[in-house]
Write a protein that holds these residues in place. Structure first.
Motif, PDB file in Angstrom:
ATOM      1  N   GLY A  39      41.964  56.450  61.199  1.00 30.16           N
ATOM      2  CA  GLY A  39      42.043  55.775  59.912  1.00 30.16           C
ATOM      3  C   GLY A  39      41.970  56.711  58.732  1.00 30.16           C
ATOM      4  N   ASP A  40      41.845  58.041  58.982  1.00 29.62           N
ATOM      5  CA  ASP A  40      41.908  58.989  57.879  1.00 29.62           C
ATOM      6  C   ASP A  40      43.303  58.965  57.268  1.00 29.62           C
ATOM      7  N   VAL A  41      43.368  59.100  55.941  1.00 33.15           N
ATOM      8  CA  VAL A  41      44.681  59.156  55.297  1.00 33.15           C
ATOM      9  C   VAL A  41      45.346  60.492  55.607  1.00 33.15           C
ATOM     10  N   LEU A  42      44.539  61.537  55.562  1.00 35.15           N
ATOM     11  CA  LEU A  42      45.088  62.867  55.829  1.00 35.15           C
ATOM     12  C   LEU A  42      44.161  63.578  56.802  1.00 35.15           C
ATOM     13  N   SER A  43      44.731  64.177  57.839  1.00 38.51           N
ATOM     14  CA  SER A  43      43.892  64.985  58.719  1.00 38.51           C
ATOM     15  C   SER A  43      44.611  66.278  59.042  1.00 38.51           C
ATOM     16  N   ILE A  44      43.880  67.361  58.867  1.00 39.62           N
ATOM     17  CA  ILE A  44      44.462  68.687  59.042  1.00 39.62           C
ATOM     18  C   ILE A  44      43.568  69.498  59.962  1.00 39.62           C
ATOM     19  N   GLU A  45      44.191  70.153  60.953  1.00 33.55           N
ATOM     20  CA  GLU A  45      43.428  71.037  61.832  1.00 33.55           C
ATOM     21  C   GLU A  45      44.071  72.399  61.857  1.00 33.55           C
ATOM     22  N   ASN A  46      43.274  73.407  61.568  1.00 32.53           N
ATOM     23  CA  ASN A  46      43.707  74.801  61.661  1.00 32.53           C
ATOM     24  C   ASN A  46      45.038  75.063  60.966  1.00 32.53           C
ATOM     25  N   LEU A  47      45.077  74.722  59.720  1.00 28.28           N
ATOM     26  CA  LEU A  47      46.272  75.035  58.927  1.00 28.28           C
ATOM     27  C   LEU A  47      46.219  76.508  58.522  1.00 28.28           C
ATOM     28  N   ARG A  48      47.314  77.222  58.833  1.00 24.57           N
ATOM     29  CA  ARG A  48      47.367  78.643  58.504  1.00 24.57           C
ATOM     30  C   ARG A  48      48.627  78.899  57.683  1.00 24.57           C
ATOM     31  N   THR A 106      40.534  73.240  58.149  1.00 21.80           N
ATOM     32  CA  THR A 106      40.390  71.995  58.887  1.00 21.80           C
ATOM     33  C   THR A 106      39.599  71.025  58.029  1.00 21.80           C
ATOM     34  N   PHE A 107      40.222  69.917  57.687  1.00 23.70           N
ATOM     35  CA  PHE A 107      39.482  68.895  56.941  1.00 23.70           C
ATOM     36  C   PHE A 107      40.260  67.593  56.981  1.00 23.70           C
ATOM     37  N   SER A 108      39.636  66.530  56.510  1.00 15.93           N
ATOM     38  CA  SER A 108      40.334  65.254  56.473  1.00 15.93           C
ATOM     39  C   SER A 108      39.933  64.509  55.210  1.00 15.93           C
ATOM     40  N   ASP A 146      47.757  73.156  63.793  1.00 14.65           N
ATOM     41  CA  ASP A 146      47.633  72.444  65.057  1.00 14.65           C
ATOM     42  C   ASP A 146      47.848  70.954  64.828  1.00 14.65           C
ATOM     43  N   ARG A 147      47.510  70.548  63.647  1.00  9.87           N
ATOM     44  CA  ARG A 147      47.679  69.144  63.341  1.00  9.87           C
ATOM     45  C   ARG A 147      47.729  69.012  61.829  1.00  9.87           C
ATOM     46  N   MET A 148      48.715  68.250  61.320  1.00  4.33           N
ATOM     47  CA  MET A 148      48.713  67.901  59.899  1.00  4.33           C
ATOM     48  C   MET A 148      49.391  66.543  59.786  1.00  4.33           C
ATOM     49  N   ARG A 149      48.578  65.526  59.653  1.00  5.31           N
ATOM     50  CA  ARG A 149      49.118  64.168  59.668  1.00  5.31           C
ATOM     51  C   ARG A 149      48.760  63.432  58.393  1.00  5.31           C
ATOM     52  N   LEU A 150      49.746  62.706  57.886  1.00  4.19           N
ATOM     53  CA  LEU A 150      49.502  61.785  56.779  1.00  4.19           C
ATOM     54  C   LEU A 150      49.556  60.393  57.413  1.00  4.19           C
ATOM     55  N   GLY A 151      48.402  59.737  57.526  1.00  9.75           N
ATOM     56  CA  GLY A 151      48.362  58.484  58.286  1.00  9.75           C
ATOM     57  C   GLY A 151      48.801  58.781  59.701  1.00  9.75           C
ATOM     58  N   ASP A 152      49.845  58.099  60.176  1.00  9.13           N
ATOM     59  CA  ASP A 152      50.296  58.374  61.538  1.00  9.13           C
ATOM     60  C   ASP A 152      51.554  59.236  61.563  1.00  9.13           C
ATOM     61  N   THR A 153      51.907  59.846  60.414  1.00  8.84           N
ATOM     62  CA  THR A 153      53.108  60.688  60.363  1.00  8.84           C
ATOM     63  C   THR A 153      52.743  62.157  60.517  1.00  8.84           C
ATOM     64  N   ASP A 154      53.441  62.819  61.434  1.00 10.11           N
ATOM     65  CA  ASP A 154      53.217  64.246  61.638  1.00 10.11           C
ATOM     66  C   ASP A 154      53.998  65.018  60.576  1.00 10.11           C
ATOM     67  N   LEU A 155      53.270  65.603  59.623  1.00  7.11           N
ATOM     68  CA  LEU A 155      53.943  66.294  58.523  1.00  7.11           C
ATOM     69  C   LEU A 155      54.651  67.562  58.992  1.00  7.11           C
ATOM     70  N   MET A 156      54.120  68.198  60.031  1.00  2.00           N
ATOM     71  CA  MET A 156      54.741  69.434  60.502  1.00  2.00           C
ATOM     72  C   MET A 156      56.076  69.152  61.187  1.00  2.00           C
ATOM     73  N   ALA A 157      56.196  67.981  61.823  1.00  3.85           N
ATOM     74  CA  ALA A 157      57.404  67.688  62.596  1.00  3.85           C
ATOM     75  C   ALA A 157      58.461  66.978  61.751  1.00  3.85           C
ATOM     76  N   ALA A 158      58.078  66.468  60.577  1.00  5.92           N
ATOM     77  CA  ALA A 158      59.012  65.670  59.780  1.00  5.92           C
ATOM     78  C   ALA A 158      60.164  66.534  59.266  1.00  5.92           C
ATOM     79  N   GLY A 159      61.367  66.006  59.351  1.00  3.17           N
ATOM     80  CA  GLY A 159      62.548  66.716  58.855  1.00  3.17           C
ATOM     81  C   GLY A 159      62.700  66.527  57.358  1.00  3.17           C
TER      82      GLY A 159
END
Lengths: 336, 318
Positions: B17-26, B43-45, B82-95
């Motif tokens: 339910g986090d709006v934004l979750s980020i893990e190990n952003l480099r 890493t934060f949310s 490792d992870r960067m999501r806005l809601g359920d959208t993967d920001l790293m994978a989005a075109g």
């Protein structure tokens, strides 16, 4: 539009023309050549018998007012020029006045000049902008950069090259002229197509010569705009790429290009003279060429005056249009 | 992934339910062989309806972090997560197309100093309309277009600004135009990059008040970047402190102010001038220099974030 801004621009337009008319008067008086001696020389060369040459010279001098004091000459020159648009008589086609000789050539020159300058400006800037835009397909970018060095070739070489290639080796286009000789003068579709057909090669040589300059300078202008925060902010807002390109990047990068256009007009006009000569295009440049060959001083003066007026007029128009393009330029005095 | 990174990832693990979750952003800049890291294992949310304050000195990686979330980093930046999501959208994978649609409808941004962010040759109204036009259609478009003046009124701007060009507005007005634009499409998350740093103290207060009430109205979460601890104390629910590209402390605002654990945080809070204990500027500056040396030294070993109390993490030796 603010009236004072308009007035200031109009005054500077008029002053430009007065000053250049004066310079032209001074310059022609400074040349060691005597137009009447030149005329007599020409007559002698064609075998005409001149009796009483000295009297004839004196008569001509009196007739053209050349025996008057220089100040009187200047005043009558200026008043003829400005008040009556009278450039005097053509020496080569005497007694035809200068104005109709030039006036007949103006539509050809203006048409060719306007179409090719505007086309080169629009196409060059668009291509230059596309060359820097990340989403432009790579092959297109290569084509654009391949086009750019063409502008390093001088007008006349380019014109000769095109002439040789597309009129001699592959005779797709006519060698010269503005229309098929002996054709009807009506404004039918066939006639217009004939005129366009004749204008393609001279137009193309002007466009190609100008294109590279616009491509390269637009690339520089775009590089500056690409660093602007409004472009990043437009991307952050998720605007469509095409909108960001046209309304944000190109729109802003084209502002300095319009200024460059105003500065470049003189160069374009003088380049066109050469193109017209090569294609025997019946424009003002061709008239100038013939006038130079026959030492037709008054026609030369008239042509130079036409060039000055048209460049000053184009600059005036750009001056008046520019504040509409860039709202940060104020019409109010002090800032304009 | 190293043990330390693993620990960091589990320590501040994102909640459902986090709006934004980020893990190990480099994020690093430059070539592969000469890369300068700007953000290291962030890493934060951010939870729903939460204001997350992001604090750090210039060059600590705050703006790079926000640009990385927006996926608007310059071409020479290299970004991994490792992870960067806005809601359920993967920001790293989005075109690119998905990102374009997601920007502003779900994720908006208030720039640092709004001086050059509006197109100088377009009236304010057109810049509202093109934002709407590229994200909506039909009835929804008309509905939002009809709402522009209400949104402007919400940030204390008269409708007349719509017909003006950006250069005719003051800095504070432009900043409020940007706030109005940021809330226009009611996004889930607003990233505000030092939204008031270019303003004077009076405008700062007004702009911040409008920003926080506008945010509350649409129920958006917000990442508020800034180095002004006093402002953060008023607005943020939680605060993350960045130093040299890393989070050195994350925790509830109250815990950060009352019991800062990392030496850098302690000095940051110690540097807030107080009217009660007046020190001269020289003293503050001297302590500032000391803290820079001290913090660099203490931050040198890449310590992972450890939970020091409920929801309060600090990169310290326990």
């Amino acid at each position: 539009m603010d009236l004072r801004y308009l007035l200031k621009r109009l005054v500077s337009f008029v002053v430009t023309i007065l000053v250049s008319a004066t310079l032209m008067f001074i310059l022609t008086r400074l040349t060691p050549n005597d137009p009447i001696q030149a005329l007599l020389g020409r007559m002698a060369a064609t075998g005409s018998n001149i009796e009483g040459g000295a009297e004839l010279v004196a008569m001509y001098r009196e007739r053209f007012g050349l025996d008057q004091p220089i100040l009187v000459q200047y005043l009558s020159y200026m008043s003829n020029l400005i008040l009556r648009g009278d450039f005097g008589y053509s020496l080569a086609y005497f007694p035809a006045p200068v104005l109709p000789v030039i006036a007949g050539a103006i539509p050809w020159t203006l048409g060719l000049f306007l179409v090719s300058t505007i086309f080169a400006f629009v196409a060059g800037n668009l291509l230059g902008a596309l060359a820097t835009w990340p989403s432009t397909p790579r092959p297109l970018r290569y084509v654009i950069y391949a086009l750019a060095p063409v502008s390093a070739i001088p007008y006349y070489i380019l014109a000769l090259l095109l002439l040789y290639l597309l009129a001699v080796i592959f005779p797709v286009f006519p060698i010269g002229g503005a229309r098929t000789a002996g054709g009807d003068q009506s404004l039918g579709l066939a006639n217009i197509l004939d005129i366009v057909h004749h204008a393609v090669l001279p137009g193309l040589s002007i466009v190609l010569a100008l294109l590279g300059f616009w491509v390269l300078s637009m690339r520089g202008a775009m590089a500056l705009v690409k660093g602007e925060s409004y472009l990043m902010y437009a991307r952050a807002r998720g605007l469509r790429d095409r909108r960001i390109f046209m309304r944000y990047a190109v729109r802003n990068a084209s502002l300095p290009q319009v200024t460059a256009l105003a500065l470049d007009l003189g160069k374009v006009v003088s380049g066109q003279v050469l193109v017209e000569i090569i294609f025997s295009y019946p424009g003002v440049g061709y008239v100038l060429y013939n006038a130079l060959r026959t030492a037709d001083y008054f026609v030369i003066q008239g042509v130079v005056m036409f060039v000055i007026i048209s460049v000053a007029l184009a600059t005036l128009i750009l001056d008046l249009v520019y504040p509409l393009l860039d709202p940060r330029i104020s019409y109010r005095d002090g800032q304009a | 992934m190293s043990a330390a990174q693993l620990h960091a990832a589990t320590a501040v693990a994102p909640q459902a339910g986090d709006v934004l979750s980020i893990e190990n952003l480099r994020v690093s800049y430059g070539s592969r062989f000469n890369a300068v890291p700007a953000v290291r294992n962030a890493t934060f949310s951010v939870a729903r309806d939460e204001v997350f304050g992001l604090v750090g000195e210039s060059g600590s990686g705050k703006s790079t972090l926000s640009m990385a979330i927006l996926r608007l980093l310059p071409a020479q930046a290299h970004c991994e997560a490792d992870r960067m999501r806005l809601g359920d959208t993967d920001l790293m994978a989005a075109g690119p197309a998905a990102l374009r649609q997601l920007r502003w409808t779900r994720l908006s941004y208030i720039p640092q100093g709004s001086m050059g962010v509006l197109n100088p040759v377009m009236r304010v109204r057109e810049q509202f309309l093109d934002t709407i036009a590229d994200h909506t259609q039909g009835a929804q478009r008309r509905e939002i277009e009809g709402r522009i003046e209400t949104v402007l009124a919400g940030v204390n701007l008269r409708p007349a600004v719509l017909d003006q060009f950006p250069h005719e507005l003051s800095g504070g007005m432009k900043q409020r135009v940007c706030i109005a634009l940021a809330i226009l499409l009611e996004p889930e998350l607003i990233i505000a990059d030092e939204p008031t740093s270019a303003l004077d103290v009076v405008s700062q207060r007004q702009v911040l008040e409008t920003l926080s009430s506008a945010r509350r109205r649409i129920g958006a979460s917000m990442i508020m970047i800034g180095h002004d601890m006093a402002l953060q104390a008023q607005l943020a629910d939680r605060i993350g402190i960045m130093f040299a590209g890393r989070f050195v402390e994350i925790g509830p605002t109250r815990a950060i102010f009352e019991a800062p654990r990392h030496p850098y945080t302690q000095r940051l809070i110690g540097a807030i001038p107080s009217i009660r204990r007046r020190q001269d500027i020289g003293e503050l500056a001297r302590r500032g220099l000391e803290h820079a040396d001290g913090a660099t030294a203490s931050a040198h070993p890449d310590l992972p974030l450890r939970e020091v109390s409920a929801g309060h993490f600090a990169a310290i030796e326990l």
